[in-house]
Design a protein around this motif. Structure first.
Motif, PDB file in Angstrom:
ATOM      1  N   LYS A  29      -5.768   4.903   7.017  1.00 14.73           N
ATOM      2  CA  LYS A  29      -6.472   3.779   7.654  1.00 14.73           C
ATOM      3  C   LYS A  29      -6.281   3.788   9.166  1.00 14.73           C
ATOM      4  N   ILE A  30      -5.055   4.076   9.615  1.00 15.60           N
ATOM      5  CA  ILE A  30      -4.781   4.125  11.051  1.00 15.60           C
ATOM      6  C   ILE A  30      -5.594   5.248  11.700  1.00 15.60           C
ATOM      7  N   ILE A  31      -5.688   6.389  11.039  1.00 17.61           N
ATOM      8  CA  ILE A  31      -6.461   7.509  11.578  1.00 17.61           C
ATOM      9  C   ILE A  31      -7.941   7.155  11.652  1.00 17.61           C
ATOM     10  N   GLU A  78       0.838  -1.192   0.000  1.00 18.17           N
ATOM     11  CA  GLU A  78       0.000   0.000   0.000  1.00 18.17           C
ATOM     12  C   GLU A  78       0.874   1.244   0.000  1.00 18.17           C
ATOM     13  N   ASN A  79       0.280   2.313  -0.443  1.00 16.60           N
ATOM     14  CA  ASN A  79       0.929   3.608  -0.371  1.00 16.60           C
ATOM     15  C   ASN A  79       0.938   4.051   1.093  1.00 16.60           C
ATOM     16  N   MET A  80       1.992   4.710   1.536  1.00 15.33           N
ATOM     17  CA  MET A  80       2.118   5.122   2.932  1.00 15.33           C
ATOM     18  C   MET A  80       0.990   6.067   3.341  1.00 15.33           C
ATOM     19  N   LEU A  81       0.559   6.934   2.439  1.00 11.97           N
ATOM     20  CA  LEU A  81      -0.515   7.868   2.741  1.00 11.97           C
ATOM     21  C   LEU A  81      -1.817   7.124   3.039  1.00 11.97           C
TER      22      LEU A  81
END
Length: 142
Positions: free
Chosen positions: A137-139, A129-132
């Motif tokens: 997703k974490i947010i 996945e792209n880091m952004l």
């Protein structure tokens, strides 16, 4: 000249601002660099486990993988070295002590020379996945 600066406070203040004006652009460059880094960087989910090597003519790596997740991968590293897989074999399904289904998986790898019956550290990289997107997703989860 010193007396002129001492009694002319306005000139003294503006001269001091000009001297350190380039520091005001530093946060903008830092934020721009971080955004470019986050957009370009790719991240993987990593599953680490110990595996046993069975080497005769070619090396086979056998380990147990959680049955619920399903075995998918982008690439695999053995002891920190990236290897290519020739064949993939699935074995019996077992239950561990916490009632989680584990499946025996055997990998036939290319160009890996190891000792027979040696335990190695296996890292399975998947879900590229792209880091952004990963940060987003974490947010959302929190």
């Amino acid at each position: 000249m010193k007396e002129y600066l001492r009694y002319n406070q306005n000139n003294y203040i503006h001269k001091d601002r000009k001297k350190y004006a380039y520091f005001s652009f530093l946060p903008f460059f830092l934020i721009a660099f971080l955004l470019i880094f986050i957009v370009r960087k790719e991240a993987y989910s990593v599953y680490e486990t110990n595996a046993q090597t069975l080497c005769e003519e070619s090396c086979n790596i056998s380990f147990y993988f959680p049955y619920q997740e399903g075995f998918t991968y982008d690439f695999i590293k053995i002891n920190g070295k990236k290897v290519e897989i020739e064949e993939l074999f699935f074995g019996n399904t077992l239950l561990d002590s916490s009632n989680i289904g584990m499946q025996s998986v055997t990998l036939k790898v290319k160009e890996y020379k190891g000792n027979n019956n040696e335990f190695v550290k296996l890292q399975i990289y998947k879900n590229k996945e792209n880091m952004l997107k990963k940060i987003w997703k974490i947010i959302k989860e929190r």
